[in-house]
Write an enzyme that holds these catalytic residues in place. Structure first.
Site, PDB file in Angstrom:
ATOM      1  N   GLU A 107      28.049  -9.875  -8.436  1.00 39.23           N
ATOM      2  CA  GLU A 107      28.806 -10.155  -9.633  1.00 39.23           C
ATOM      3  C   GLU A 107      29.338 -11.661  -9.719  1.00 39.23           C
ATOM      4  OE1 GLU A 107      29.076  -8.037 -12.141  1.00 39.23           O
ATOM      5  OE2 GLU A 107      28.690  -5.998 -11.054  1.00 39.23           O
TER       6      GLU A 107
ATOM      7  N   CYS B 159      36.300 -14.249 -14.282  1.00 42.66           N
ATOM      8  CA  CYS B 159      35.045 -14.435 -14.489  1.00 42.66           C
ATOM      9  C   CYS B 159      34.420 -14.088 -15.929  1.00 42.66           C
ATOM     10  CB  CYS B 159      34.246 -13.663 -13.623  1.00 42.66           C
ATOM     11  SG  CYS B 159      34.736 -11.667 -13.762  1.00 42.66           S
TER      12      CYS B 159
HETATM   13  P1  NAD Z   1      32.841 -18.302  -3.701  1.00 47.64           P
HETATM   14  O1  NAD Z   1      31.262 -17.813  -3.874  1.00 47.64           O
HETATM   15  O2  NAD Z   1      32.920 -19.490  -3.111  1.00 47.64           O
HETATM   16  O3  NAD Z   1      33.415 -17.173  -2.662  1.00 47.64           O
HETATM   17  C1  NAD Z   1      33.442 -15.716  -2.627  1.00 47.64           C
HETATM   18  C2  NAD Z   1      33.456 -15.180  -1.420  1.00 47.64           C
HETATM   19  O4  NAD Z   1      32.187 -15.433  -0.604  1.00 47.64           O
HETATM   20  C3  NAD Z   1      34.591 -15.546  -0.488  1.00 47.64           C
HETATM   21  O5  NAD Z   1      35.110 -14.492   0.085  1.00 47.64           O
HETATM   22  C4  NAD Z   1      33.923 -16.583   0.449  1.00 47.64           C
HETATM   23  O6  NAD Z   1      34.693 -16.587   1.495  1.00 47.64           O
HETATM   24  C5  NAD Z   1      32.592 -15.904   0.625  1.00 47.64           C
HETATM   25  N1  NAD Z   1      31.608 -16.885   1.006  1.00 47.64           N
HETATM   26  C6  NAD Z   1      31.526 -18.075   0.959  1.00 47.64           C
HETATM   27  N2  NAD Z   1      30.438 -18.655   1.322  1.00 47.64           N
HETATM   28  C7  NAD Z   1      29.564 -17.718   1.835  1.00 47.64           C
HETATM   29  C8  NAD Z   1      28.662 -17.212   2.707  1.00 47.64           C
HETATM   30  N3  NAD Z   1      27.543 -18.640   2.739  1.00 47.64           N
HETATM   31  N4  NAD Z   1      27.955 -15.902   2.955  1.00 47.64           N
HETATM   32  C9  NAD Z   1      28.690 -15.073   2.833  1.00 47.64           C
HETATM   33  N5  NAD Z   1      29.848 -15.194   2.049  1.00 47.64           N
HETATM   34  C10 NAD Z   1      30.516 -16.442   1.636  1.00 47.64           C
HETATM   35  O7  NAD Z   1      33.378 -17.986  -5.136  1.00 47.64           O
HETATM   36  P2  NAD Z   1      35.040 -18.093  -5.195  1.00 47.64           P
HETATM   37  O8  NAD Z   1      35.342 -19.682  -5.550  1.00 47.64           O
HETATM   38  O9  NAD Z   1      35.825 -17.500  -4.443  1.00 47.64           O
HETATM   39  O10 NAD Z   1      35.300 -17.205  -6.689  1.00 47.64           O
HETATM   40  C11 NAD Z   1      35.210 -17.927  -7.895  1.00 47.64           C
HETATM   41  C12 NAD Z   1      33.571 -17.508  -8.431  1.00 47.64           C
HETATM   42  O11 NAD Z   1      33.574 -16.125  -8.474  1.00 47.64           O
HETATM   43  C13 NAD Z   1      33.599 -17.770  -9.953  1.00 47.64           C
HETATM   44  O12 NAD Z   1      32.391 -18.627 -10.145  1.00 47.64           O
HETATM   45  C14 NAD Z   1      33.538 -16.549 -10.794  1.00 47.64           C
HETATM   46  O13 NAD Z   1      33.045 -16.492 -12.032  1.00 47.64           O
HETATM   47  C15 NAD Z   1      33.103 -15.793  -9.860  1.00 47.64           C
HETATM   48  N6  NAD Z   1      33.533 -14.122 -10.055  1.00 47.64           N
HETATM   49  C16 NAD Z   1      32.665 -13.324 -10.646  1.00 47.64           C
HETATM   50  C17 NAD Z   1      33.426 -12.107 -10.852  1.00 47.64           C
HETATM   51  C18 NAD Z   1      32.414 -11.069 -11.535  1.00 47.64           C
HETATM   52  O14 NAD Z   1      32.632 -10.003 -11.677  1.00 47.64           O
HETATM   53  N7  NAD Z   1      31.196 -11.429 -12.171  1.00 47.64           N
HETATM   54  C19 NAD Z   1      34.624 -11.688 -10.763  1.00 47.64           C
HETATM   55  C20 NAD Z   1      35.321 -12.494 -10.067  1.00 47.64           C
HETATM   56  C21 NAD Z   1      34.855 -13.796  -9.589  1.00 47.64           C
END
Ligand code: NAD
Length: 538
Positions: A275, A309
């Site tokens: 997501e 999001c």
């Molecule tokens: P992010 O992708 O930076 O981090 C998300 C998670 O992934 C965190 O727990 C992070 O520690 C982990 N992560 C980071 N690098 C990784 C890797 N290489 N391998 C595995 N895991 C890793 O996102 P964010 O900044 O925390 O969140 C904001 C983003 O999330 C926005 O783009 C938002 O639109 C999206 N979002 C989407 C939804 C949805 O339901 N579509 C819901 C909430 C947020």
């Protein structure tokens, strides 16, 4: 117009200086629970301090995992899953029902913890509590319907029967972001658990406490020991270890990280759901109920300070009503009250971190430098909180600006005019994302426009809540906004391996003894011609 003065406080992993970090945790309204919540985390080899975004004071120091810790957590979860999967579904649904009641009985502490670790308003925190209650009730009531073995059409009438069973994946690895730290881990965990899986969760290090608070309520509801592991730490390291050990990965986060996760899952040939991000449009047609559209645009753009999001970042208003709608919207945006208290006295809280503030400030500055007009807001508000930023409206946004196509994930909305429904649809669809959209207008016309939008959820005469809260309907992204769906049947069946068990009676599907292959083939041709008249054909 003021522009993004340097925030007065900056501290540690949220960008704050240690001198401004208080070391006390006694003032926390949930201090009495902290030791218990800590005990739910897999003991890591390191430790990390966690701070409140709105004042920089310490919440607690929590363990942080190395790769080997994650592997051990998976081993424990794997053993627990074998026992859990044998428990009757009715016991699992009863547990989720008890959890539903506990969530509503403990709403106040949950609101406190969500606000404390994110800086969001209490109203936005309440969305999370309500969402968990909705999802737990929905899946407790519907899991049997979704997971009961289903009779499928067999190869040959009368002699072949086929049934579909739903086997748990095993251990589901979950990786979640900071923006909805209560609802995102828990609402996906519930269907995974109901389907018979164990879970190893990595919440974002910036906001781990809400998930821990909810998991402690799951334990109170009867969750078996070791079934739900929580590991904390560095994203690529701990997240990478999760992907290397999981049987299925549920990822929520940015599109950029989602692509890394997808590649890693592909290498292991394991399933995953992602997501991801969005650049969500709202269309206001000229026969829209304008007061409601204005309220809907406010909620959809500025809930959780735009760190949502499904929030709206592009607002398309039909040119015949633009000059009526936009001034009224601007006035309403100027009246949004910012704050930080743990109560319902204001509308919008602060952003989560220095990094997030820098991104929002950077997008607005870049837009203005390239000719955008700021209609409302536009400034950081360090007088309110180190990472507070005003709700902001921009006009004259062009392709030259980073926020035109890029997700800001903050309280910034760009306004555009359009003249026809076709033009509005084309503008809304002109994006690499496809998560959420909103269309306001007379019902039939707005529904017709909605069906043409390339997005996983489209809200007619609502911003985002109608589709998000319709838990029986699938939710997810088109294009680069995601793979797979949460909510509804798709949101629970994805945590299973569907298995077909087909049983053949009386004869094999092969030539009868003494029958030549040629005779068998011509008999089958006659049979297949008849089979087309069986019920169930399209
Ligand atoms: P992010 O992708 O930076 O981090 C998300 C998670 O992934 C965190 O727990 C992070 O520690 C982990 N992560 C980071 N690098 C990784 C890797 N290489 N391998 C595995 N895991 C890793 O996102 P964010 O900044 O925390 O969140 C904001 C983003 O999330 C926005 O783009 C938002 O639109 C999206 N979002 C989407 C939804 C949805 O339901 N579509 C819901 C909430 C947020």
């Amino acid at each position: 117009m003021r522009f993004s003065p340097e925030p007065r406080i900056s501290c540690n992993d949220r960008g704050m200086t240690p001198t401004e970090v208080s070391s006390t945790t006694t003032a926390l309204p949930f201090a009495e629970h902290l030791e218990r919540w800590k005990g739910l985390i897999y003991p890591g080899s390191n430790a990390q301090k966690h701070f409140q975004p709105h004042n920089g004071s310490l919440i607690a120091e929590l363990p942080s995992c190395a790769r080997s810790d994650v592997e051990e957590a998976f081993a424990l979860a794997r053993s627990a899953q074998l026992i859990w999967a044998k428990r009757p579904l009715r016991e699992r649904t009863a547990l989720v029902r008890r959890f539903h009641d506990l969530i509503l009985d403990h709403d106040s502490v949950l609101l406190d913890v969500v606000q404390t670790e994110t800086g969001k308003s209490r109203a936005s925190a309440f969305d999370e509590v309500a969402d968990i209650a909705l999802n737990s009730r929905y899946y407790a009531n519907s899991a049997r319907r979704h997971l009961a073995p289903r009779r499928r059409q067999g190869a040959l009438p009368f002699v072949t029967s086929a049934k579909e069973y739903y086997c748990p994946k095993g251990v589901v690895g979950m990786i979640t972001p900071w923006n909805y730290p209560l609802t995102l881990p828990i609402t996906d965990a519930l269907p995974a658990l109901l389907a018979g899986n164990a879970i190893v969760l990595k919440p974002d290090a910036q906001a781990p406490f809400s998930a821990l608070a909810a998991i402690s309520l799951l334990v109170d509801a009867g969750l078996p020991k070791d079934l739900f592991q929580v590991v904390l730490g560095d994203g690529p390291l701990v997240g990478g270890a999760i992907i290397d050990n999981a049987d299925f990965v549920m990822f929520t986060g940015s599109t950029a990280t989602g692509k890394i996760v997808a590649e890693a899952c592909g290498r292991r040939l394991i399933g995953f759901a992602a997501e991801l991000g969005g650049k969500n449009p709202m269309i206001v047609l000229d026969d829209a109920p304008l007061d409601r559209a204005l309220q809907g645009a406010l909620a959809a753009s500025f809930s959780n300070a735009g760190q949502l999001c499904v929030s709206i970042e592009r607002l398309y208003v039909q040119d015949t009503i633009y000059d009526t709608f936009v001034p009224a919207f601007r006035e309403a945006v100027n009246n949004i009250k910012l704050g930080t208290a743990l109560d319902f006295s204001y509308d919008m809280g602060c952003l989560i971190s220095q990094e997030q503030l820098d991104k929002v400030v950077g997008h607005v500055q870049d837009a203005v430098a390239h000719g955008a007009t700021v209609l409302a807001g536009g400034s950081a508000r360090p007088d309110i909180a180190p990472f507070a930023f005003e709700p902001t409206l921009l006009e004259n946004v062009t392709e030259a600006m980073a926020l035109c196509r890029g997700e800001t994930f903050g309280p910034v909305v760009s306004l555009y005019r359009f003249s026809t429904d076709d033009e509005a649809v084309a503008l809304a669809n002109d994006t690499r994302y496809g998560l959420n959209a909103s269309v306001w207008g007379s019902r039939k016309r707005a529904q017709a426009v909605a069906k043409r939008i390339e997005a996983g959820s489209v809200n007619v005469n609502e911003g985002f809540t109608a589709s998000w809260a319709s838990t029986d309907a699938p939710m997810g992204g088109f294009k680069e906004s995601g793979v797979g769906r949460r909510h509804g049947r798709e949101g629970i069946v994805k945590f299973t391996n569907p298995q077909a068990v087909a049983t053949q009676r009386w004869m094999n599907i092969a030539p009868l003894p003494g029958m030549s292959s040629g005779t068998f083939a011509s008999t089958m041709v006659k049979g297949l011609k008849l089979l087309k008249f069986l019920p169930g054909r399209d």
